[in-house]
Design a protein around this motif. Structure first.
Motif, mmCIF file in Angstrom:
data_model
loop_
_atom_site.group_PDB
_atom_site.id
_atom_site.type_symbol
_atom_site.label_atom_id
_atom_site.label_comp_id
_atom_site.label_asym_id
_atom_site.label_seq_id
_atom_site.Cartn_x
_atom_site.Cartn_y
_atom_site.Cartn_z
ATOM 1 N N GLY A 1 0.800 -1.222 0.000
ATOM 2 C CA GLY A 1 0.000 0.000 0.000
ATOM 3 C C GLY A 1 0.833 1.272 0.000
ATOM 4 O O GLY A 1 0.294 2.376 -0.126
ATOM 5 N N GLU A 2 2.170 1.130 0.110
ATOM 6 C CA GLU A 2 3.028 2.316 0.184
ATOM 7 C C GLU A 2 2.846 3.287 -0.993
ATOM 8 O O GLU A 2 2.834 4.506 -0.797
ATOM 9 N N HIS B 1 0.643 8.607 -3.949
ATOM 10 C CA HIS B 1 -0.454 8.923 -4.873
ATOM 11 C C HIS B 1 -1.798 8.681 -4.193
ATOM 12 O O HIS B 1 -2.536 7.771 -4.569
ATOM 13 N N PRO B 2 -2.121 9.496 -3.185
ATOM 14 C CA PRO B 2 -3.362 9.250 -2.427
ATOM 15 C C PRO B 2 -4.615 9.364 -3.297
ATOM 16 O O PRO B 2 -5.659 8.819 -2.951
ATOM 17 N N GLU B 3 -4.475 10.021 -4.440
ATOM 18 C CA GLU B 3 -5.656 10.213 -5.301
ATOM 19 C C GLU B 3 -6.133 8.881 -5.894
ATOM 20 O O GLU B 3 -7.291 8.767 -6.308
ATOM 21 N N VAL B 4 -5.256 7.890 -5.928
ATOM 22 C CA VAL B 4 -5.629 6.610 -6.541
ATOM 23 C C VAL B 4 -6.583 5.812 -5.652
ATOM 24 O O VAL B 4 -7.486 5.134 -6.139
ATOM 25 N N ALA B 5 -6.349 5.876 -4.344
ATOM 26 C CA ALA B 5 -7.186 5.098 -3.426
ATOM 27 C C ALA B 5 -7.424 5.874 -2.136
ATOM 28 O O ALA B 5 -6.479 6.173 -1.411
ATOM 29 N N PRO B 6 -8.685 6.195 -1.828
ATOM 30 C CA PRO B 6 -8.974 6.864 -0.554
ATOM 31 C C PRO B 6 -8.566 5.967 0.618
ATOM 32 O O PRO B 6 -8.589 4.736 0.488
ATOM 33 N N LYS B 7 -8.153 6.588 1.705
ATOM 34 C CA LYS B 7 -7.602 5.844 2.851
ATOM 35 C C LYS B 7 -8.456 4.637 3.254
ATOM 36 O O LYS B 7 -7.937 3.546 3.480
ATOM 37 N N GLY B 8 -9.779 4.845 3.325
ATOM 38 C CA GLY B 8 -10.677 3.787 3.781
ATOM 39 C C GLY B 8 -10.708 2.572 2.860
ATOM 40 O O GLY B 8 -11.103 1.477 3.266
ATOM 41 N N ASP B 9 -10.271 2.763 1.631
ATOM 42 C CA ASP B 9 -10.330 1.695 0.622
ATOM 43 C C ASP B 9 -9.066 0.848 0.554
ATOM 44 O O ASP B 9 -9.053 -0.211 -0.058
ATOM 45 N N ARG B 10 -7.997 1.363 1.136
ATOM 46 C CA ARG B 10 -6.678 0.807 0.827
ATOM 47 C C ARG B 10 -6.503 -0.636 1.268
ATOM 48 O O ARG B 10 -5.951 -1.444 0.537
ATOM 49 N N ARG B 11 -6.988 -0.935 2.463
ATOM 50 C CA ARG B 11 -6.806 -2.295 2.975
ATOM 51 C C ARG B 11 -7.473 -3.307 2.039
ATOM 52 O O ARG B 11 -6.902 -4.351 1.709
ATOM 53 N N LYS B 12 -8.662 -2.944 1.597
ATOM 54 C CA LYS B 12 -9.400 -3.830 0.693
ATOM 55 C C LYS B 12 -8.626 -4.014 -0.627
ATOM 56 O O LYS B 12 -8.512 -5.098 -1.164
#
Ligand code: ADP
Ligand code: SF4
Ligand code: MG
Length: 361
Positions: free
Chosen positions: A136-137, A142-153
């Motif tokens: 997830g690094e 590039h935080p625009e690719v995946a919002p924080k809440g989505d990253r784990r999934k």
């Protein structure tokens, strides 16, 4: 320095799909590392010509294999593509735009689309980070690719995509085998959904039994995500399996490039012929007709390459012309317009001659 006198390489001409626009165009790329002397007063006493006039195209969905002995400049080309090194000169066009001239936001946007898989899965993964944080690094940059809440999934999905159990997300690299670690490295490379993956000897550090599994995984992912690969290796047999086209490097230059079958069945450059003769042929019947070419001497220093053809100090076909005139990477004159398998780019003055090779004693 030789830059001024170096002939410019013509456009790569063969083995490439005529109906498609390249995604990457590399033109006359040069990287010279300064050689310095002295500790207090550093003086430049020369330059390591790690990459010296490399041109090639990469097309959407294809794999370009790059092969050559250690030290010939493969990793430097990879780092230049990734913007990890600044070129001395030359262009890298991504979808027509020269990325060596970009900065700030524009550069960041392009970099998202070109990702790298590194050679050594043992040193390229931070041992203190969990697999989830490693994969997830890229989202931190590039935080625009995946919002924080989505990253784990997303990370769990990536683990699944590369054939690892999503429940391993909280484990550490040391809990995985070499092949599994390289799968983690590949998952990280995919996180931003790039178009191009530059894989620098991705299986060289793995056991032979695991190499094919990782190559097969990469092939499957290529189809699934329509990826373009630059796949670097020193082993011609691995590259053959995955490549559509192959480029052979020697001392900072591409000496031969063409479609996979052309290079393997009709190599016209003596260096390629020598590399191919070293690839084991499993069939004993075929083996007895294959002559092993033993190259004499060591690879010369890239700080002081031979005049004319750089391969001449080890070439059994070398003659006077090779000392004074540098061969250009082009289709040999005799094969131009024939469309035959020998009609691909080769940087040898005598590429049209039948290979006359010294026999193994
Ligand atoms: N940062 C650097 N400083 C000086 N020389 C370097 C540097 N990186 C690579 N080189 C030299 O450039 C040449 C090509 O290296 P490299 O691209 O790593 O080759 P390969 O990946 O094909 O083994 C080698 O002679 C290497 O020693
Ligand atoms: S140009 Fe001369 S030295 Fe170079 S590969 Fe051809 S024959 Fe050998
Ligand atoms: Mg390397």
């Amino acid at each position: 320095m030789t830059t001024a006198s170096r002939p410019t390489t013509p456009e790569p001409s063969d083995g490439r799909p005529a109906d498609r626009e390249p995604i990457l165009q590399v033109r006359d790329l040069v990287k010279h590392f300064p050689l310095t002397q002295g500790i207090v007063f550093k003086r430049q006493v020369g330059a390591v010509q790690a990459v010296d006039g490399v041109s090639f195209d990469l097309f959407p969905g294809e794999t370009l294999g790059i092969v050559g002995e250690s030290g010939c400049g493969k990793s430097t080309v990879a780092k230049l593509l990734m913007n990890l090194e600044e070129p001395t000169s030359g262009e890298i066009l991504y979808r027509g735009e020269d990325i060596t001239k970009l900065s700030g936001r524009a550069l960041k946007a392009v970099r998202r689309n070109i990702q790298m898989v590194f050679q050594d899965p043992y040193t390229s993964l931070n041992p203190r980070m969990t697999v989830g944080d490693i994969i997830g690094e890229p989202y931190e940059i590039h935080p625009e690719v995946a919002p924080k809440g989505d990253r784990r999934k997303r990370v769990q999905e990536l683990l699944d995509v590369v054939g690892l159990n999503p429940e391993y997300i909280n484990r550490y690299p040391h809990q995985f085998s070499g092949g599994q670690r390289q799968r983690i490295g590949i998952a990280r490379g995919l996180a931003l959904r790039p178009e191009v993956i530059v894989a620098d000897e991705p299986v060289s550090a793995l056991d032979v039994s695991v190499q094919a599994q990782v190559v097969n995984l990469m092939e499957r992912l290529q189809d699934e995500f329509n990826l373009s690969y630059m796949f670097i290796a020193h082993d011609l047999s691995i590259v053959r399996h995955i490549s559509d086209r192959v480029g052979v490097m020697y001392l900072g230059k591409i000496v031969e490039v063409g479609a996979d079958a052309e290079i393997y069945e009709h190599p016209t450059h003596p260096y390629t012929q020598a590399l191919l003769s070293a690839v084991p042929v499993p069939d004993p019947e075929a083996r007895q007709y294959r002559e092993r070419i033993i190259l004499s001497g060591d690879v010369p220093s890239p700080a002081n390459p031979p005049s004319g053809c750089r391969f001449r100090t080890r070439c059994w076909k070398a003659r006077e012309r090779c000392v004074v005139e540098e061969p250009l990477l082009a289709v040999p004159e005799a094969f131009r317009g024939t469309g035959g398998p020998a009609a691909h780019d080769s940087a040898c003055h005598f590429a049209e001659e039948k290979p006359v090779v010294p026999r193994e004693r």
